[in-house]
Scaffold this motif. Structure first.
Motif, mmCIF file in Angstrom:
data_model
loop_
_atom_site.group_PDB
_atom_site.id
_atom_site.type_symbol
_atom_site.label_atom_id
_atom_site.label_comp_id
_atom_site.label_asym_id
_atom_site.label_seq_id
_atom_site.Cartn_x
_atom_site.Cartn_y
_atom_site.Cartn_z
ATOM 1 N N PHE A 13 0.692 0.363 -11.142
ATOM 2 C CA PHE A 13 0.045 -0.637 -10.433
ATOM 3 C C PHE A 13 -1.194 0.127 -9.497
ATOM 4 C CE2 PHE A 13 4.504 -2.845 -10.344
ATOM 5 C CZ PHE A 13 3.985 -4.167 -10.901
ATOM 6 N N ALA A 14 -1.768 -0.844 -8.811
ATOM 7 C CA ALA A 14 -2.860 -0.247 -7.970
ATOM 8 C C ALA A 14 -2.296 0.496 -6.838
ATOM 9 C CB ALA A 14 -3.611 -1.587 -7.285
ATOM 10 N N ALA A 15 -1.216 0.365 -6.435
ATOM 11 C CA ALA A 15 -0.377 0.956 -5.481
ATOM 12 C C ALA A 15 -0.580 2.418 -6.006
ATOM 13 C CB ALA A 15 0.885 0.479 -5.110
ATOM 14 N N HIS A 16 -0.178 2.677 -7.133
ATOM 15 C CA HIS A 16 -0.237 4.102 -7.733
ATOM 16 C C HIS A 16 -1.439 4.671 -7.556
ATOM 17 C CE1 HIS A 16 -0.661 6.646 -11.249
ATOM 18 N NE2 HIS A 16 0.354 7.404 -10.658
ATOM 19 N N GLN A 17 -2.545 3.915 -8.110
ATOM 20 C CA GLN A 17 -3.839 4.613 -7.981
ATOM 21 C C GLN A 17 -4.475 4.838 -6.713
ATOM 22 O OE1 GLN A 17 -5.633 4.799 -11.352
ATOM 23 N NE2 GLN A 17 -3.143 4.680 -11.720
ATOM 24 N N GLU A 18 -4.080 3.992 -5.808
ATOM 25 C CA GLU A 18 -4.558 4.467 -4.309
ATOM 26 C C GLU A 18 -3.706 5.503 -3.825
ATOM 27 O OE1 GLU A 18 -3.207 0.654 -2.703
ATOM 28 O OE2 GLU A 18 -4.770 -0.345 -3.403
ATOM 29 N N ALA A 19 -2.188 5.507 -4.405
ATOM 30 C CA ALA A 19 -1.555 6.704 -4.025
ATOM 31 C C ALA A 19 -2.133 8.276 -4.216
ATOM 32 C CB ALA A 19 -0.211 6.829 -4.182
ATOM 33 N N SER A 25 0.928 -1.172 0.065
ATOM 34 C CA SER A 25 -0.028 -0.125 -0.136
ATOM 35 C C SER A 25 1.011 1.263 -0.029
ATOM 36 C CB SER A 25 -0.891 0.083 1.192
ATOM 37 O OG SER A 25 -1.446 1.040 1.439
ATOM 38 N N PRO A 26 0.779 2.466 -0.763
ATOM 39 C CA PRO A 26 1.303 3.168 -0.949
ATOM 40 C C PRO A 26 1.566 4.253 0.346
ATOM 41 C CG PRO A 26 -0.597 3.837 -2.146
ATOM 42 C CD PRO A 26 -0.696 2.475 -1.694
ATOM 43 N N ALA A 27 0.469 4.260 0.931
ATOM 44 C CA ALA A 27 0.490 5.286 2.217
ATOM 45 C C ALA A 27 0.890 4.558 3.285
ATOM 46 C CB ALA A 27 -0.818 5.942 2.325
ATOM 47 N N GLU A 63 9.358 -1.363 -3.603
ATOM 48 C CA GLU A 63 7.932 -1.127 -3.742
ATOM 49 C C GLU A 63 7.273 -0.426 -4.912
ATOM 50 O OE1 GLU A 63 6.587 0.319 0.129
ATOM 51 O OE2 GLU A 63 7.511 -1.635 1.408
ATOM 52 N N PRO A 64 7.426 -0.657 -6.041
ATOM 53 C CA PRO A 64 7.259 0.249 -7.161
ATOM 54 C C PRO A 64 5.828 0.368 -7.304
ATOM 55 C CG PRO A 64 7.501 -2.125 -7.936
ATOM 56 C CD PRO A 64 7.711 -2.152 -6.492
ATOM 57 N N TRP A 65 5.411 1.742 -7.993
ATOM 58 C CA TRP A 65 4.235 2.123 -8.164
ATOM 59 C C TRP A 65 3.940 2.084 -9.596
ATOM 60 C CZ3 TRP A 65 3.365 7.508 -5.270
ATOM 61 C CH2 TRP A 65 3.334 7.126 -3.754
ATOM 62 N N SER A 114 6.736 10.004 -4.921
ATOM 63 C CA SER A 114 7.059 8.574 -5.814
ATOM 64 C C SER A 114 8.444 8.317 -5.914
ATOM 65 C CB SER A 114 6.314 8.793 -7.214
ATOM 66 O OG SER A 114 6.952 9.675 -7.861
ATOM 67 N N ALA A 115 9.472 9.274 -5.421
ATOM 68 C CA ALA A 115 10.825 8.996 -5.590
ATOM 69 C C ALA A 115 11.195 7.754 -5.308
ATOM 70 C CB ALA A 115 11.839 10.056 -4.965
ATOM 71 N N ASP A 116 10.632 7.011 -4.203
ATOM 72 C CA ASP A 116 10.911 5.923 -3.517
ATOM 73 C C ASP A 116 10.158 4.730 -4.275
ATOM 74 O OD1 ASP A 116 13.069 6.815 -2.022
ATOM 75 O OD2 ASP A 116 11.720 7.266 -0.400
ATOM 76 N N HIS A 117 9.263 5.037 -5.246
ATOM 77 C CA HIS A 117 8.439 3.935 -5.636
ATOM 78 C C HIS A 117 8.467 3.695 -7.321
ATOM 79 C CE1 HIS A 117 6.466 3.561 -1.769
ATOM 80 N NE2 HIS A 117 6.530 4.773 -1.879
ATOM 81 N N HIS A 118 10.000 4.204 -8.000
ATOM 82 C CA HIS A 118 10.122 4.021 -9.225
ATOM 83 C C HIS A 118 10.066 2.564 -9.641
ATOM 84 C CE1 HIS A 118 13.877 2.896 -8.220
ATOM 85 N NE2 HIS A 118 14.213 3.788 -7.259
ATOM 86 N N ILE A 119 10.174 1.943 -11.028
ATOM 87 C CA ILE A 119 10.069 0.962 -11.464
ATOM 88 C C ILE A 119 11.010 -0.116 -10.687
ATOM 89 C CG2 ILE A 119 10.429 -0.558 -13.429
ATOM 90 C CD1 ILE A 119 9.135 1.482 -15.136
ATOM 91 N N CYS A 120 12.285 0.258 -10.431
ATOM 92 C CA CYS A 120 13.366 -0.559 -9.879
ATOM 93 C C CYS A 120 13.272 -0.516 -8.394
ATOM 94 C CB CYS A 120 14.570 0.143 -10.292
ATOM 95 S SG CYS A 120 14.661 -0.086 -12.366
ATOM 96 N N ALA A 121 12.354 -0.043 -7.724
ATOM 97 C CA ALA A 121 12.293 0.117 -6.343
ATOM 98 C C ALA A 121 11.808 -0.972 -5.716
ATOM 99 C CB ALA A 121 11.451 1.501 -5.997
#
Length: 315
Positions: A296-302, A42-44, A277-279, A268-275
């Motif tokens: 991903f769903a995590a991005h949409q939730e964020a 979850s993003p938050a 926990e990617p978004w 989202s700096a810590d949620h890039h593709i290579c992270a």
């Protein structure tokens, strides 16, 4: 569309194959790399407890980063590949608002104003959904203009057995220069295009709260890329420059049109593709979670969470 049947796998594959070139970030199919199996967190860290103002009618305009293809459940939506778990649906549920979501994969700013053609479908101009009765309008558009992100993914990423896989050189930058194409100039023009859309929105719904939703980081802010984002080392600066320029163009467009801008890069700096926990998905297709190079769903939730905060802080 909640409760709508999911298209069959064959139909989905056919549709994706036809519209890939016009999606926000062009995708490569048949990639042999492993589809990630770890759950997307979850993003938050702490869910927002902010209370947004009452919203009766909410209209969502946008491209595939709003439509969120393959974030279950995905409705064909006349070729728009729109998820019922995208951020407009999540936000409308949180606000208790009536939602008109006309986001469509592959949309450009011109498509928003003039309509879009996908397969045999004629998609009405998204702007027609905006009426004086709207209380809230979100807009997520710009990355498809000049096929900016698509060009970067088409030219600057490739399968592991390609010339880009060893990360040497700058084949993408070199090819663009040889073609005489200047992405920086095109990015600068996006500002005017997005501002034009935003002004049309405010003209049609003068009393609505209007928020331009930015794009998240998909490339690590510093350092090299990774196996699921195969970009040559020499091309990283160009890709980062274009992504940064697009973000500035959108921010400036929002300011010029007098609307709010939701800065997703800040969160989202810590949620890039290579992270960890990617978004955003990498160069793999996961029909249960996200299309290649799409959220991903995590991005949409964020995004939904950040919009609640934005509305509460500026309601």
């Amino acid at each position: 569309m909640r409760g709508a049947p999911r298209p069959g796998a064959g139909l989905l594959a056919t549709l994706v194959g036809v519209v890939l070139a016009c999606l926000l970030v062009a995708c490569s199919s048949g990639d042999p790399r492993r589809v990630p199996t770890e759950p997307i967190t979850s993003p938050a860290d702490v869910p927002s407890t902010a209370k947004a103002p009452a919203i009766g009618t909410y209209v969502a305009l946008g491209d595939s980063f709003t439509a969120a293809p393959y974030v279950p459940r995905t409705d064909l939506a006349d070729g728009c590949f729109r998820s019922d778990g995208n951020y407009p649906a999540l936000l409308a549920e949180r606000l208790g608002a009536d939602l008109a979501d006309v986001s469509c994969s592959g949309a450009t700013t011109t498509d928003v104003l003039q309509g879009q053609r996908i397969l045999d479908y004629d998609i009405a101009p998204q702007i027609e959904a905006v009426t004086p009765e709207a209380d809230l309008v979100t807009v997520g558009i710009g990355g498809n203009d000049f096929n900016l992100f698509g060009t970067m993914i088409d030219l600057c990423t490739a399968p592991t057995d390609s010339e880009l896989a060893d990360r040497d050189g700058s084949p993408c930058t070199d090819r663009l220069e040889a073609e005489g194409r200047d992405l920086r100039t095109e990015v600068a023009q996006v500002e005017q295009n997005v501002a034009r859309v935003l002004r049309r929105v405010t003209d049609r719904a003068p009393d609505a709260a209007v928020v331009l939703v930015g794009y998240p980081h998909f490339l690590p802010p510093t350092g090299e890329a990774c196996d699921i984002l195969p970009i040559a080392t020499g091309d990283l600066d160009l890709v980062r420059e274009i992504a940064d320029g697009l973000d500035r163009a959108m921010r400036d467009a929002a300011q010029a049109a007098g609307v709010r801008f939701l800065d997703l890069r800040a969160v989202s700096a810590d949620h890039h593709i290579c992270a960890d926990e990617p978004w955003v998905n990498g160069a793999v297709r996961d029909t249960e979670r996200a299309l290649e190079y799409h959220p991903f769903a995590a991005h949409q939730e964020a995004v939904a969470d950040q919009l609640v905060r934005e509305l509460a802080d500026n309601g």
